[in-house]
Design a protein around this motif. Sequence first.
Motif, PDB file in Angstrom:
ATOM      1  N   GLU A 225      32.258  48.662 -64.755  1.00  0.00           N
ATOM      2  CA  GLU A 225      32.167  49.117 -63.374  1.00  0.00           C
ATOM      3  C   GLU A 225      33.291  50.086 -63.003  1.00  0.00           C
ATOM      4  OE1 GLU A 225      32.151  45.635 -60.976  1.00  0.00           O
ATOM      5  OE2 GLU A 225      30.272  44.856 -61.824  1.00  0.00           O
ATOM      6  N   LEU A 226      34.513  49.770 -63.412  1.00  0.00           N
ATOM      7  CA  LEU A 226      35.683  50.535 -62.977  1.00  0.00           C
ATOM      8  C   LEU A 226      36.012  51.712 -63.892  1.00  0.00           C
ATOM      9  CD1 LEU A 226      38.076  47.618 -61.915  1.00  0.00           C
ATOM     10  CD2 LEU A 226      36.563  48.990 -60.471  1.00  0.00           C
ATOM     11  N   PHE A 227      35.714  51.577 -65.172  1.00  0.00           N
ATOM     12  CA  PHE A 227      36.094  52.617 -66.136  1.00  0.00           C
ATOM     13  C   PHE A 227      34.916  52.945 -67.060  1.00  0.00           C
ATOM     14  CE2 PHE A 227      39.775  49.904 -65.162  1.00  0.00           C
ATOM     15  CZ  PHE A 227      40.630  50.834 -64.580  1.00  0.00           C
ATOM     16  N   PRO A 228      33.784  53.365 -66.496  1.00  0.00           N
ATOM     17  CA  PRO A 228      32.604  53.621 -67.338  1.00  0.00           C
ATOM     18  C   PRO A 228      32.835  54.696 -68.386  1.00  0.00           C
ATOM     19  CG  PRO A 228      32.315  54.528 -65.122  1.00  0.00           C
ATOM     20  CD  PRO A 228      33.541  53.666 -65.075  1.00  0.00           C
ATOM     21  N   GLN A 229      33.775  55.606 -68.121  1.00  0.00           N
ATOM     22  CA  GLN A 229      34.032  56.679 -69.076  1.00  0.00           C
ATOM     23  C   GLN A 229      34.602  56.150 -70.391  1.00  0.00           C
ATOM     24  OE1 GLN A 229      35.792  56.002 -66.406  1.00  0.00           O
ATOM     25  NE2 GLN A 229      37.981  56.124 -66.876  1.00  0.00           N
ATOM     26  N   LEU A 230      35.190  54.957 -70.357  1.00  0.00           N
ATOM     27  CA  LEU A 230      35.778  54.408 -71.572  1.00  0.00           C
ATOM     28  C   LEU A 230      34.737  53.847 -72.535  1.00  0.00           C
ATOM     29  CD1 LEU A 230      38.914  52.498 -70.180  1.00  0.00           C
ATOM     30  CD2 LEU A 230      38.802  54.813 -71.144  1.00  0.00           C
ATOM     31  N   LEU A 231      33.539  53.584 -72.048  1.00  0.00           N
ATOM     32  CA  LEU A 231      32.529  52.943 -72.884  1.00  0.00           C
ATOM     33  C   LEU A 231      32.116  53.814 -74.063  1.00  0.00           C
ATOM     34  CD1 LEU A 231      30.252  51.333 -70.151  1.00  0.00           C
ATOM     35  CD2 LEU A 231      32.178  50.323 -71.390  1.00  0.00           C
ATOM     36  N   GLN A 232      32.326  55.126 -73.950  1.00  0.00           N
ATOM     37  CA  GLN A 232      31.995  56.014 -75.061  1.00  0.00           C
ATOM     38  C   GLN A 232      32.865  55.743 -76.284  1.00  0.00           C
ATOM     39  OE1 GLN A 232      32.790  60.084 -73.932  1.00  0.00           O
ATOM     40  NE2 GLN A 232      34.801  59.572 -73.083  1.00  0.00           N
ATOM     41  N   ASN A 233      33.986  55.032 -76.073  1.00  0.00           N
ATOM     42  CA  ASN A 233      34.895  54.733 -77.181  1.00  0.00           C
ATOM     43  C   ASN A 233      34.610  53.384 -77.836  1.00  0.00           C
ATOM     44  OD1 ASN A 233      36.321  57.124 -76.853  1.00  0.00           O
ATOM     45  ND2 ASN A 233      37.791  56.205 -75.435  1.00  0.00           N
ATOM     46  N   ASP A 234      33.548  52.697 -77.393  1.00  0.00           N
ATOM     47  CA  ASP A 234      33.260  51.397 -77.978  1.00  0.00           C
ATOM     48  C   ASP A 234      32.689  51.568 -79.381  1.00  0.00           C
ATOM     49  OD1 ASP A 234      33.246  48.678 -78.096  1.00  0.00           O
ATOM     50  OD2 ASP A 234      31.817  48.375 -76.464  1.00  0.00           O
ATOM     51  N   ASP A 235      32.803  50.511 -80.187  1.00  0.00           N
ATOM     52  CA  ASP A 235      32.274  50.548 -81.550  1.00  0.00           C
ATOM     53  C   ASP A 235      30.757  50.401 -81.538  1.00  0.00           C
ATOM     54  OD1 ASP A 235      34.805  50.513 -83.150  1.00  0.00           O
ATOM     55  OD2 ASP A 235      35.092  48.645 -82.050  1.00  0.00           O
ATOM     56  N   ARG A 236      30.124  51.020 -82.509  1.00  0.00           N
ATOM     57  CA  ARG A 236      28.698  50.799 -82.726  1.00  0.00           C
ATOM     58  C   ARG A 236      28.560  49.551 -83.589  1.00  0.00           C
ATOM     59  NH1 ARG A 236      25.466  55.101 -81.401  1.00  0.00           N
ATOM     60  NH2 ARG A 236      26.552  57.053 -80.911  1.00  0.00           N
ATOM     61  N   ARG A 237      27.887  48.537 -83.068  1.00  0.00           N
ATOM     62  CA  ARG A 237      27.782  47.261 -83.780  1.00  0.00           C
ATOM     63  C   ARG A 237      26.330  46.814 -83.849  1.00  0.00           C
ATOM     64  NH1 ARG A 237      31.321  45.764 -79.540  1.00  0.00           N
ATOM     65  NH2 ARG A 237      33.527  46.049 -80.039  1.00  0.00           N
ATOM     66  N   PRO A 238      26.012  45.959 -84.835  1.00  0.00           N
ATOM     67  CA  PRO A 238      24.685  45.338 -84.844  1.00  0.00           C
ATOM     68  C   PRO A 238      24.522  44.429 -83.627  1.00  0.00           C
ATOM     69  CG  PRO A 238      25.827  45.052 -86.947  1.00  0.00           C
ATOM     70  CD  PRO A 238      26.828  45.585 -85.974  1.00  0.00           C
ATOM     71  N   SER A 239      23.298  44.068 -83.328  1.00  0.00           N
ATOM     72  CA  SER A 239      23.005  43.180 -82.214  1.00  0.00           C
ATOM     73  C   SER A 239      23.640  41.806 -82.434  1.00  0.00           C
ATOM     74  CB  SER A 239      21.495  43.030 -82.050  1.00  0.00           C
ATOM     75  OG  SER A 239      21.181  41.928 -81.227  1.00  0.00           O
ATOM     76  N   SER A 240      24.303  41.288 -81.388  1.00  0.00           N
ATOM     77  CA  SER A 240      24.862  39.936 -81.475  1.00  0.00           C
ATOM     78  C   SER A 240      23.763  38.903 -81.627  1.00  0.00           C
ATOM     79  CB  SER A 240      25.701  39.633 -80.232  1.00  0.00           C
ATOM     80  OG  SER A 240      26.871  40.416 -80.217  1.00  0.00           O
ATOM     81  N   ALA A 241      22.606  39.137 -80.968  1.00  0.00           N
ATOM     82  CA  ALA A 241      21.489  38.203 -81.070  1.00  0.00           C
ATOM     83  C   ALA A 241      20.993  38.111 -82.511  1.00  0.00           C
ATOM     84  CB  ALA A 241      20.361  38.641 -80.144  1.00  0.00           C
ATOM     85  N   HIS A 242      20.923  39.269 -83.177  1.00  0.00           N
ATOM     86  CA  HIS A 242      20.493  39.269 -84.578  1.00  0.00           C
ATOM     87  C   HIS A 242      21.501  38.521 -85.446  1.00  0.00           C
ATOM     88  CE1 HIS A 242      18.659  40.691 -88.279  1.00  0.00           C
ATOM     89  NE2 HIS A 242      19.847  41.111 -88.678  1.00  0.00           N
ATOM     90  N   SER A 243      22.778  38.748 -85.201  1.00  0.00           N
ATOM     91  CA  SER A 243      23.804  38.063 -85.980  1.00  0.00           C
ATOM     92  C   SER A 243      23.781  36.564 -85.727  1.00  0.00           C
ATOM     93  CB  SER A 243      25.186  38.626 -85.623  1.00  0.00           C
ATOM     94  OG  SER A 243      25.274  39.995 -85.958  1.00  0.00           O
ATOM     95  N   LEU A 244      23.552  36.177 -84.472  1.00  0.00           N
ATOM     96  CA  LEU A 244      23.499  34.757 -84.140  1.00  0.00           C
ATOM     97  C   LEU A 244      22.292  34.090 -84.815  1.00  0.00           C
ATOM     98  CD1 LEU A 244      24.941  32.571 -82.522  1.00  0.00           C
ATOM     99  CD2 LEU A 244      23.461  33.120 -80.593  1.00  0.00           C
ATOM    100  N   ALA A 245      21.192  34.804 -84.896  1.00  0.00           N
ATOM    101  CA  ALA A 245      20.010  34.265 -85.583  1.00  0.00           C
ATOM    102  C   ALA A 245      20.322  34.000 -87.053  1.00  0.00           C
ATOM    103  CB  ALA A 245      18.841  35.236 -85.449  1.00  0.00           C
ATOM    104  N   ARG A 246      21.086  34.871 -87.660  1.00  0.00           N
ATOM    105  CA  ARG A 246      21.471  34.663 -89.058  1.00  0.00           C
ATOM    106  C   ARG A 246      22.392  33.460 -89.191  1.00  0.00           C
ATOM    107  NH1 ARG A 246      23.487  40.142 -91.741  1.00  0.00           N
ATOM    108  NH2 ARG A 246      23.538  38.706 -93.518  1.00  0.00           N
ATOM    109  N   VAL A 247      23.289  33.285 -88.213  1.00  0.00           N
ATOM    110  CA  VAL A 247      24.159  32.108 -88.220  1.00  0.00           C
ATOM    111  C   VAL A 247      23.327  30.836 -88.147  1.00  0.00           C
ATOM    112  CG1 VAL A 247      25.940  30.844 -86.937  1.00  0.00           C
ATOM    113  CG2 VAL A 247      26.136  33.325 -87.229  1.00  0.00           C
ATOM    114  N   ALA A 248      22.277  30.865 -87.308  1.00  0.00           N
ATOM    115  CA  ALA A 248      21.436  29.683 -87.113  1.00  0.00           C
ATOM    116  C   ALA A 248      20.771  29.217 -88.404  1.00  0.00           C
ATOM    117  CB  ALA A 248      20.378  29.969 -86.053  1.00  0.00           C
TER     118      ALA A 248
END
Length: 280
Positions: A225-248
């Motif tokens: 909300e406060l610093f949307p311009q910073l989101l461009q610096n986030d890492d590209r990651r696989p889906s957490s839901a997909h990873s959690l399914a593998r954990v299951a």
Amino acid sequence: MTAPPQRRISILIPAHNEADYIGDCLTALYASEILGHEIEVLVLANGCTDETVARTREIPAPEGWRLRILERAEGGKLAALSEGDHAATGEILVYLDADVQVETDLLAQIAEALGKGPALYASGTPCVVPAQSAVTRAYARAWVRLPFVRIGTPGFGIFAMTRAGRARWQDWPAIISDDTFARLNFRPEERVRLPGRYHWPMVEGFRNLTRVRRRQDRGVEEIKELFPQLLQNDDRRPSSAHSLARVALTRPLAATVYVAVALAVKTNLFASNDVWTRGR
């Protein structure tokens, strides 16, 4: 072979009523195997009503290290960090939580990595401290396998940067997630994940996990909300839901506990107005 340049390193440890943790934090830090650098440790005691300051003074610093204690009557981590930044003299700034214990090689790796460029960010490899609660142990087994922890440089518990990197903003904003804010002020190629390990505790019990997870989620949303311009610096990651399914598939109990905590957050179970709760 040319010796690496000597640098001054400032280690900032914000501490609010950390008497039970600061001793182990400093003991581990002081055992660091690092030569050829000037090191100062600034314990930023803010709003403490316990023995944090006295305990800090009891732990002898290594020869050549300088310990400074900055006391603030008011609590508040971000204000303490801003004051600490102004007082620090280092070319490299290390931000260390008072309940984290670093292994002996991490500080030297930080110094080497951040000596390779003007505006860089670094952190180590996190290890979750074994919990006493069976619920927390199960939650942690799922959590450590999620993309946020495994990929990139998350920086929770400890992160470091060069002075040039810190100059990208002025005082710390009054936000929940200082580690997310700091990390996203650097592009992925400016962030370095180091093999040196550090030990980070997870809160005990379902209720505390829910309260702290809610706080973490609020912190991420606040950044958006406060610093949307910073989101461009986030890492590209696989889906957490997909990873959690593998954990299951291999750890069904861990995945179940993780999902239960997420649902408790979503349904406002154990809701509190205290966004700063640590769950201890």
